[in-house]
Design a protein around this motif. Structure first.
Motif, PDB file in Angstrom:
ATOM      1  N   GLY A 222       0.828  -1.211   0.000  1.00 48.04           N
ATOM      2  CA  GLY A 222       0.000   0.000   0.000  1.00 48.04           C
ATOM      3  C   GLY A 222       0.859   1.256   0.000  1.00 48.04           C
ATOM      4  N   ARG A 223       1.940   1.226   0.793  1.00 43.24           N
ATOM      5  CA  ARG A 223       2.852   2.387   0.868  1.00 43.24           C
ATOM      6  C   ARG A 223       3.483   2.641  -0.505  1.00 43.24           C
ATOM      7  N   ALA A 224       3.972   1.581  -1.130  1.00 43.07           N
ATOM      8  CA  ALA A 224       4.609   1.746  -2.449  1.00 43.07           C
ATOM      9  C   ALA A 224       3.585   2.248  -3.480  1.00 43.07           C
ATOM     10  N   ALA A 225       2.376   1.724  -3.402  1.00 49.33           N
ATOM     11  CA  ALA A 225       1.341   2.145  -4.368  1.00 49.33           C
ATOM     12  C   ALA A 225       1.004   3.626  -4.170  1.00 49.33           C
ATOM     13  N   LYS A 226       0.948   4.047  -2.909  1.00 55.00           N
ATOM     14  CA  LYS A 226       0.604   5.457  -2.642  1.00 55.00           C
ATOM     15  C   LYS A 226       1.738   6.381  -3.083  1.00 55.00           C
ATOM     16  N   LEU A 227       2.971   5.958  -2.860  1.00 58.73           N
ATOM     17  CA  LEU A 227       4.102   6.781  -3.318  1.00 58.73           C
ATOM     18  C   LEU A 227       4.114   6.849  -4.851  1.00 58.73           C
ATOM     19  N   THR A 228       3.714   5.772  -5.485  1.00 60.22           N
ATOM     20  CA  THR A 228       3.647   5.742  -6.959  1.00 60.22           C
ATOM     21  C   THR A 228       2.597   6.735  -7.458  1.00 60.22           C
ATOM     22  N   ALA A 229       1.450   6.739  -6.789  1.00 63.12           N
ATOM     23  CA  ALA A 229       0.379   7.668  -7.181  1.00 63.12           C
ATOM     24  C   ALA A 229       0.851   9.109  -7.008  1.00 63.12           C
ATOM     25  N   LEU A 230       1.519   9.370  -5.882  1.00 62.79           N
ATOM     26  CA  LEU A 230       2.011  10.723  -5.606  1.00 62.79           C
ATOM     27  C   LEU A 230       3.040  11.161  -6.647  1.00 62.79           C
ATOM     28  N   ALA A 231       3.860  10.222  -7.073  1.00 60.89           N
ATOM     29  CA  ALA A 231       4.905  10.537  -8.064  1.00 60.89           C
ATOM     30  C   ALA A 231       4.373  10.461  -9.496  1.00 60.89           C
ATOM     31  N   ASP A 232       3.105  10.081  -9.653  1.00 56.50           N
ATOM     32  CA  ASP A 232       2.512   9.850 -10.973  1.00 56.50           C
ATOM     33  C   ASP A 232       3.420   8.932 -11.801  1.00 56.50           C
ATOM     34  N   SER A 233       3.845   7.856 -11.153  1.00 52.70           N
ATOM     35  CA  SER A 233       4.788   6.959 -11.811  1.00 52.70           C
ATOM     36  C   SER A 233       4.159   5.586 -12.011  1.00 52.70           C
ATOM     37  N   GLN A 234       5.007   4.553 -12.210  1.00 52.44           N
ATOM     38  CA  GLN A 234       4.500   3.219 -12.466  1.00 52.44           C
ATOM     39  C   GLN A 234       5.246   2.216 -11.600  1.00 52.44           C
ATOM     40  N   LEU A 235       4.487   1.222 -11.141  1.00 55.01           N
ATOM     41  CA  LEU A 235       5.015   0.279 -10.151  1.00 55.01           C
ATOM     42  C   LEU A 235       4.629  -1.148 -10.516  1.00 55.01           C
ATOM     43  N   TYR A 236       5.575  -2.055 -10.296  1.00 59.31           N
ATOM     44  CA  TYR A 236       5.340  -3.494 -10.479  1.00 59.31           C
ATOM     45  C   TYR A 236       5.726  -4.169  -9.177  1.00 59.31           C
ATOM     46  N   VAL A 237       4.744  -4.803  -8.540  1.00 62.38           N
ATOM     47  CA  VAL A 237       4.994  -5.450  -7.249  1.00 62.38           C
ATOM     48  C   VAL A 237       5.333  -6.914  -7.511  1.00 62.38           C
ATOM     49  N   VAL A 238       6.562  -7.319  -7.142  1.00 62.13           N
ATOM     50  CA  VAL A 238       6.972  -8.703  -7.395  1.00 62.13           C
ATOM     51  C   VAL A 238       6.380  -9.625  -6.330  1.00 62.13           C
ATOM     52  N   HIS A 239       6.394 -10.886  -6.616  1.00 66.02           N
ATOM     53  CA  HIS A 239       5.965 -11.984  -5.723  1.00 66.02           C
ATOM     54  C   HIS A 239       4.887 -11.607  -4.688  1.00 66.02           C
ATOM     55  N   VAL A 240       3.704 -11.304  -5.204  1.00 65.68           N
ATOM     56  CA  VAL A 240       2.549 -11.018  -4.333  1.00 65.68           C
ATOM     57  C   VAL A 240       2.014 -12.352  -3.787  1.00 65.68           C
ATOM     58  N   THR A 241       1.768 -12.387  -2.462  1.00 67.21           N
ATOM     59  CA  THR A 241       1.427 -13.689  -1.857  1.00 67.21           C
ATOM     60  C   THR A 241       0.055 -13.746  -1.185  1.00 67.21           C
ATOM     61  N   CYS A 242      -0.564 -12.570  -0.908  1.00 66.22           N
ATOM     62  CA  CYS A 242      -1.674 -12.628   0.060  1.00 66.22           C
ATOM     63  C   CYS A 242      -2.771 -11.594  -0.247  1.00 66.22           C
ATOM     64  N   LYS A 243      -3.899 -11.846   0.416  1.00 63.74           N
ATOM     65  CA  LYS A 243      -5.081 -10.978   0.305  1.00 63.74           C
ATOM     66  C   LYS A 243      -4.722  -9.519   0.583  1.00 63.74           C
ATOM     67  N   GLU A 244      -3.935  -9.297   1.658  1.00 64.22           N
ATOM     68  CA  GLU A 244      -3.611  -7.927   2.078  1.00 64.22           C
ATOM     69  C   GLU A 244      -2.919  -7.148   0.954  1.00 64.22           C
ATOM     70  N   ALA A 245      -2.046  -7.816   0.210  1.00 61.08           N
ATOM     71  CA  ALA A 245      -1.327  -7.129  -0.872  1.00 61.08           C
ATOM     72  C   ALA A 245      -2.205  -7.003  -2.119  1.00 61.08           C
ATOM     73  N   VAL A 246      -2.946  -8.055  -2.442  1.00 57.19           N
ATOM     74  CA  VAL A 246      -3.836  -8.000  -3.625  1.00 57.19           C
ATOM     75  C   VAL A 246      -4.820  -6.845  -3.465  1.00 57.19           C
ATOM     76  N   GLU A 247      -5.356  -6.684  -2.262  1.00 55.75           N
ATOM     77  CA  GLU A 247      -6.338  -5.605  -2.032  1.00 55.75           C
ATOM     78  C   GLU A 247      -5.726  -4.229  -2.304  1.00 55.75           C
ATOM     79  N   GLN A 248      -4.483  -4.039  -1.900  1.00 58.81           N
ATOM     80  CA  GLN A 248      -3.826  -2.738  -2.126  1.00 58.81           C
ATOM     81  C   GLN A 248      -3.612  -2.478  -3.619  1.00 58.81           C
ATOM     82  N   ILE A 249      -3.210  -3.526  -4.333  1.00 62.31           N
ATOM     83  CA  ILE A 249      -2.989  -3.371  -5.785  1.00 62.31           C
ATOM     84  C   ILE A 249      -4.319  -3.088  -6.485  1.00 62.31           C
ATOM     85  N   ALA A 250      -5.335  -3.851  -6.100  1.00 66.92           N
ATOM     86  CA  ALA A 250      -6.655  -3.664  -6.723  1.00 66.92           C
ATOM     87  C   ALA A 250      -7.181  -2.253  -6.449  1.00 66.92           C
ATOM     88  N   ALA A 251      -6.980  -1.762  -5.219  1.00 64.13           N
ATOM     89  CA  ALA A 251      -7.471  -0.417  -4.874  1.00 64.13           C
ATOM     90  C   ALA A 251      -6.761   0.640  -5.714  1.00 64.13           C
TER      91      ALA A 251
END
Ligand code: URP
Ligand code: ZN
Ligand code: ZN
Length: 474
Positions: A222-251
């Protein structure tokens, strides 16, 4: 040199159809019905799918880590990858504080030169974002063809970078066409929990998982996604394992942010209980983020199906049980983190995904090949079967049944984390740029034949098109 593949079913990310494929030298020359050429070798693909070669966006070959070096190098790892239907891999080039990015790349070129049997590219780690590094980054994109940059949010005092580094990398990547990747776990809190566990005498492998709970992956994602939004940049999250991370990416994606995610075969078929195997055997399953509770598997499959996650990486990081994993006997924090999966990525996704009705054939190709090519600037040279594309092609028998085992795999490692698992489907023949690498399940290629690939800049348009195409297919 000409070849014609006949009698197979071509499967790409968008289409499934019967046609012949004419290959001339290293490229697909034409696709059509009843192609004939007296100078061409005919390859009979009866009973097989004819698919684009797999692209593994996440490997660690010949990498120093955890007080040792991964047991597969560019030669053994690439041969195993080819057996498994992969024709391109993207390896992580590690950097050192105080040293230039170019010196790190030079080291990785030296490791891979004359070794890889299939084509490969590099991602580059950013561990600090000082003036020199930020100045070098655009040059690396333009001249070296390295366009993806990995920031580790975990492995404190080893690989971990701070949030300032992540943010500056995001901004520089936006300005120059790079894609930032993160290992998303909160390394500071993991460090605290690890020290506490060891103080309390909790030293067995299972504590690796208990000190890295899913909340810490969700928080960092979630932190990385929010920093990406703030920077208007692009992010690829490697090795996602769980509900908590999927929810942040989906949001983040639902708000239109350019956030992408990868999961790995191990998280789809194994779970945390493997770390509790008796007699230190749990060490075979120690990697980061750790295996999770089984309930996460369906969440990951659904995210692959819905397009919230776009790729499957192997995170191949092999360490022998004897002599390497054993470094952590009596202290779980000293078990080298990583597992061997480069050979089984393609088959696991097919067998568990397509055969079990969780994803379609075209979604399979997208996940195992096409989306990685698009995100990392290799499309349409790689990731599809089309006139003009490299002839990286897998003839895949979808009906053969087999058992995964250390006794039959080709990875240079003394165990299989998937030992005894029954899978359906196997690559029979693999072509890399029109040449056989695997013929009737035997390696016939040569180390050094694989070429280093320069990646194009991250392309918003391509990524958006990929999403649109996914939506249309659904
Ligand atoms: O445990 C893992 N995954 N080892 C490789 C390094 C990384 O974090 O990707
Ligand atoms: Zn990682
Ligand atoms: Zn990794």
């Amino acid at each position: 040199m000409k070849k014609i593949i006949k009698n197979g079913t071509i499967v790409t990310a968008t289409d499934t159809y019967t046609a012949d494929v004419l290959i001339e030298n290293d490229k697909v020359q034409a696709i059509g019905q009843n192609i004939s050429d007296i100078y061409a070798e005919v390859i009979d693909a009866s009973g097989c799918y004819v698919m684009p070669g797999g692209i593994d966006p996440h490997t660690h070959m010949d990498m120093p880590f955890g007080g040792t070096v991964t047991s597969d190098d560019f030669e053994t790892g690439s041969i195993a990858a080819a057996h498994g239907g992969t024709t391109t891999f993207i390896d992580f080039c590690l950097t050192e504080k105080g040293k230039s990015l170019k010196s790190a790349l030079k080291k990785w070129h030296a490791k891979s030169k004359d070794k890889a049997a299939i084509d490969y590219a590099f991602h580059l780690q950013i561990v600090e974002a000082n003036e020199n590094i930020l100045h070098e980054l655009p040059e690396v994109i333009e001249k070296e063809g390295v366009t993806s940059f990995k920031v580790f949010m975990a492995y404190k005092d080893v690989l971990q970078a701070d949030d300032e580094t992540l943010f500056q990398t995001l901004i520089t990547a936006r300005e120059h066409g790079g894609l930032v990747m993160v290992h998303a776990e909160n390394g500071d809190v993991i460090n605290y929990l690890t020290e506490k566990a060891l103080e309390e005498g909790r030293t067995e492998p299972i504590n690796h998982a208990l000190t890295r709970p899913p909340e810490l992956e969700g928080e960092a994602t979630g932190r990385a996604a929010k920093l990406t939004a703030l920077a208007d940049s692009q992010l690829y999250v490697v090795h996602v394992t769980c509900k908590e991370a999927v929810e942040q990416i989906a949001a983040a994606r639902s708000k239109g942010f350019r956030v992408y995610g990868e999961t790995c075969p191990q998280y789809l078929v194994l779970d945390q209980s493997y770390l509790e195997k008796p007699g230190f055997e749990g060490a075979k399953y120690v990697w980061s983020p750790p295996l999770r509770d089984r309930s996460n598997q369906e969440i990951l499959w659904n995210a692959l199906k819905s397009g919230e996650l776009q790729t499957i990486g192997s995170d191949h990081c092999s360490f022998n049980f004897k002599g390497q994993k054993e470094l952590g006997k009596g202290d779980f924090s000293k078990i080298p983190n990583g597992g061997p999966f480069v050979e089984d990525r393609f088959s696991i996704l097919f067998s568990e995904g397509v055969k079990k009705g969780r994803i379609s054939l075209n979604e399979f190709v997208n996940l195992v090949s096409t989306n990685a090519a698009k995100l990392f600037g290799l499309f349409p040279q790689k990731g599809t079967i089309a006139p003009g594309s490299d002839a990286d092609i897998v003839l895949f028998d979808p009906n053969v049944e087999r058992t995964i085992s250390v006794n039959t795999h080709h990875m240079n490692v003394d165990y299989s984390a998937l030992e005894g698992m029954q899978v359906t489907g196997e690559p029979v023949t693999v072509l890399s740029r029109g040449e056989y690498v695997i013929k009737n399940k035997h390696f016939v290629g040569a180390p050094g034949k694989g070429k280093y690939l320069k990646c194009s800049k991250f392309n918003h348009h391509t990524a958006a098109e990929a999403k649109k195409a996914e939506d249309l297919v659904k």
